[in-house]
Structure formats: C-alpha cells, structure tokens
Design a protein around this motif. Structure first.
Motif, PDB file in Angstrom:
ATOM      1  N   LEU A 265       5.546   1.694   2.375  1.00 43.85           N
ATOM      2  CA  LEU A 265       4.635   2.800   2.095  1.00 43.85           C
ATOM      3  C   LEU A 265       4.682   3.181   0.621  1.00 43.85           C
ATOM      4  N   LEU A 266       5.881   3.216   0.040  1.00 43.19           N
ATOM      5  CA  LEU A 266       6.006   3.568  -1.373  1.00 43.19           C
ATOM      6  C   LEU A 266       5.333   2.523  -2.261  1.00 43.19           C
ATOM      7  N   LEU A 267       5.440   1.257  -1.888  1.00 41.07           N
ATOM      8  CA  LEU A 267       4.764   0.212  -2.661  1.00 41.07           C
ATOM      9  C   LEU A 267       3.250   0.343  -2.557  1.00 41.07           C
ATOM     10  N   LEU A 268       2.782   0.725  -1.388  1.00 38.08           N
ATOM     11  CA  LEU A 268       1.335   0.950  -1.233  1.00 38.08           C
ATOM     12  C   LEU A 268       0.884   2.142  -2.071  1.00 38.08           C
ATOM     13  N   LEU A 269       1.693   3.189  -2.110  1.00 39.55           N
ATOM     14  CA  LEU A 269       1.375   4.344  -2.952  1.00 39.55           C
ATOM     15  C   LEU A 269       1.414   3.960  -4.426  1.00 39.55           C
ATOM     16  N   GLN A 270       2.320   3.077  -4.790  1.00 39.62           N
ATOM     17  CA  GLN A 270       2.366   2.606  -6.176  1.00 39.62           C
ATOM     18  C   GLN A 270       1.085   1.861  -6.528  1.00 39.62           C
TER      19      GLN A 270
ATOM     20  N   LEU B  90      -1.450  -8.720  -0.174  1.00 43.45           N
ATOM     21  CA  LEU B  90      -2.609  -9.039   0.669  1.00 43.45           C
ATOM     22  C   LEU B  90      -3.765  -8.069   0.449  1.00 43.45           C
ATOM     23  N   LEU B  91      -3.432  -6.925  -0.162  1.00 41.99           N
ATOM     24  CA  LEU B  91      -4.480  -5.928  -0.417  1.00 41.99           C
ATOM     25  C   LEU B  91      -5.397  -6.408  -1.538  1.00 41.99           C
ATOM     26  N   PRO B  92      -6.645  -6.016  -1.512  1.00 39.84           N
ATOM     27  CA  PRO B  92      -7.575  -6.426  -2.571  1.00 39.84           C
ATOM     28  C   PRO B  92      -7.213  -5.761  -3.894  1.00 39.84           C
TER      29      PRO B  92
ATOM     30  N   LEU C 178      -4.283   2.193  -9.366  1.00 40.80           N
ATOM     31  CA  LEU C 178      -5.740   2.171  -9.328  1.00 40.80           C
ATOM     32  C   LEU C 178      -6.370   3.501  -9.731  1.00 40.80           C
ATOM     33  N   MET C 179      -5.723   4.613  -9.337  1.00 38.43           N
ATOM     34  CA  MET C 179      -6.347   5.921  -9.508  1.00 38.43           C
ATOM     35  C   MET C 179      -5.669   6.811 -10.549  1.00 38.43           C
TER      36      MET C 179
ATOM     37  N   PHE D 118      -0.343   7.850 -15.283  1.00 36.74           N
ATOM     38  CA  PHE D 118       0.865   8.565 -14.890  1.00 36.74           C
ATOM     39  C   PHE D 118       1.963   7.548 -14.600  1.00 36.74           C
ATOM     40  N   ASP D 119       2.488   6.930 -15.650  1.00 35.78           N
ATOM     41  CA  ASP D 119       3.471   5.865 -15.508  1.00 35.78           C
ATOM     42  C   ASP D 119       4.757   6.294 -14.817  1.00 35.78           C
ATOM     43  N   PRO D 120       5.277   7.510 -15.077  1.00 32.24           N
ATOM     44  CA  PRO D 120       6.536   7.887 -14.412  1.00 32.24           C
ATOM     45  C   PRO D 120       6.451   7.822 -12.892  1.00 32.24           C
ATOM     46  N   LEU D 121       5.305   8.183 -12.327  1.00 31.67           N
ATOM     47  CA  LEU D 121       5.149   8.146 -10.876  1.00 31.67           C
ATOM     48  C   LEU D 121       5.229   6.714 -10.362  1.00 31.67           C
TER      49      LEU D 121
END
Length: 208
Positions: free
Chosen positions: A104-109, A206-208, A114-115, A119-122
């Motif tokens: 989940l954290l990798l998906l949030l990264q 696997l995500l676009p 993308l968005m 905000f590099d620290p996040l």
C-alpha cells in the motif's frame, strides 16, 4: 546506528513521516492479529484493547527509541489463548499484514510521484517505510520466541522445540535485537528481504 535517527539532522521531516508510517504498519500488524483471534473465538486481545489503533496500546517508549536507534520496532505481543492451527494462523497473519501495508505504501508513493511530485520528503519516507516493513515481515519469520513464527511454534510446534523456545524466552526481546544487529551487519537481512522487495516492486510495476 542502523535506525532512522541518522536522518534527524539532514531530513527531520522524512524521519517523522518514516517513523509514523512504520509504527502505523506495526500497529496494523497487531490489530489484524487481534481481529483474527476474535474471529477464531479468542477475545483476549480485543479485551486488552489490541483492536484499537491507539499507539500506546501497541508501542512503548522504549521500543520507539530502539526503533529510532536500531531500525527494529517490536510492538507489544498480542495476547492469545488459542492453540493449534488457529494460533499459527493468527500469528502468521502479522507478517502478511506488514507485506500488504508495504505494498500500500508503494502504491501511495506511485500516486505521490504522479500528483505531488514536488513533495519529495513524502515519497522518500513512503519508500523507506515500505522497505522497512518488508524487512520486519521477513525478520518476524525467524523462529525466535518474541517474533511471530517463534510464538507460533511455541503454540503448535513439537514438544522439544517448544521446550527450547521456552528456555530462550528468558532473554525476552533482547535476543531479537541481537539477531537483528547480526543480520544487519552481515548483510543477511538485506539478502533475505531482496526477493520479497522485488516481488512487491513487480506488483507496483504492473500499474500504468
């Protein structure tokens, strides 16, 4: 030092976000075990408050300081009255929860890239936290009495193994911290984590 405390001078925001994400993931580890135990007929963990996400239920000040210094966070053990396969299933749900949280954290990264690309620290904190939780999931599968697999063997392993682990329980969590340091210094922890980490990366890829 192996823990995130080394970030305090150059990246304090990353340190804060990283610690929150890792400790949050380990809180979910406990909550998942407590909920599954209740589902399987053991309300002990729920009655002790482990289904609550409140940090003081799951973490002590000492464990927080050791995480910051050494990189290993050991949450308070979830109390269980189960036996046999139910205890094993409940305890092994912990490492699985850590892996799912890391994913989940990798998906949030990826979403941050993308968005919120500025905000590099996040993004840095999310990536480091995901790797840290992956390391914890692998480490918790060592047969030590204060870790998930070791506790599962105490509940359902063969009698000689249970006796041996019972003797090791005298050392408490100290034994886990010693093994963590040995594995970190030898590179064994990184070696064991690498294939799991690559697998998570492949899923995200696997995500676009």
């Amino acid at each position: 030092m192996f823990g995130p405390l080394t970030l305090i001078a150059r990246d304090p925001l990353v340190l804060l976000l990283l610690a929150l994400a890792v400790l949050g993931g380990l809180t979910l580890h406990n909550v998942a075990q407590a909920l599954l135990a209740r589902r399987l007929g053991d309300p002990a963990a729920a009655e002790a408050g482990f289904t609550s996400p409140e940090p003081p239920v799951h973490h002590s000040v000492v464990s927080l300081m050791l995480y910051l210094a050494l990189g290993l966070a050991l949450p308070r053990p979830v109390p269980l009255r189960l036996s046999g396969w139910r205890a094993v299933l409940t305890l092994l749900s912990g490492p699985l929860t850590l892996l799912l949280t890391a994913l989940l954290l990798l998906l949030l990264q990826r979403l941050q890239q993308l968005m919120l690309s500025g905000f590099d620290p996040l993004g840095l904190a999310l990536g480091r936290a995901a790797y840290g939780l992956t390391q914890h999931s692998v480490f918790f599968l060592l047969p030590l009495p204060s870790l998930d697999l070791g506790r599962a063997l105490l509940f359902a392993g063969p009698a000689p193994l249970r006796r041996g682990l019972g003797l090791l329980q005298v050392a408490g969590p100290l034994l886990a911290y010693i093994f963590w340091l040995l594995l970190a210094l030898s590179g064994g922890l990184s070696w064991a984590t690498e294939p799991v980490w690559r697998g998570l990366g492949a899923v995200v890829g696997l995500l676009p």
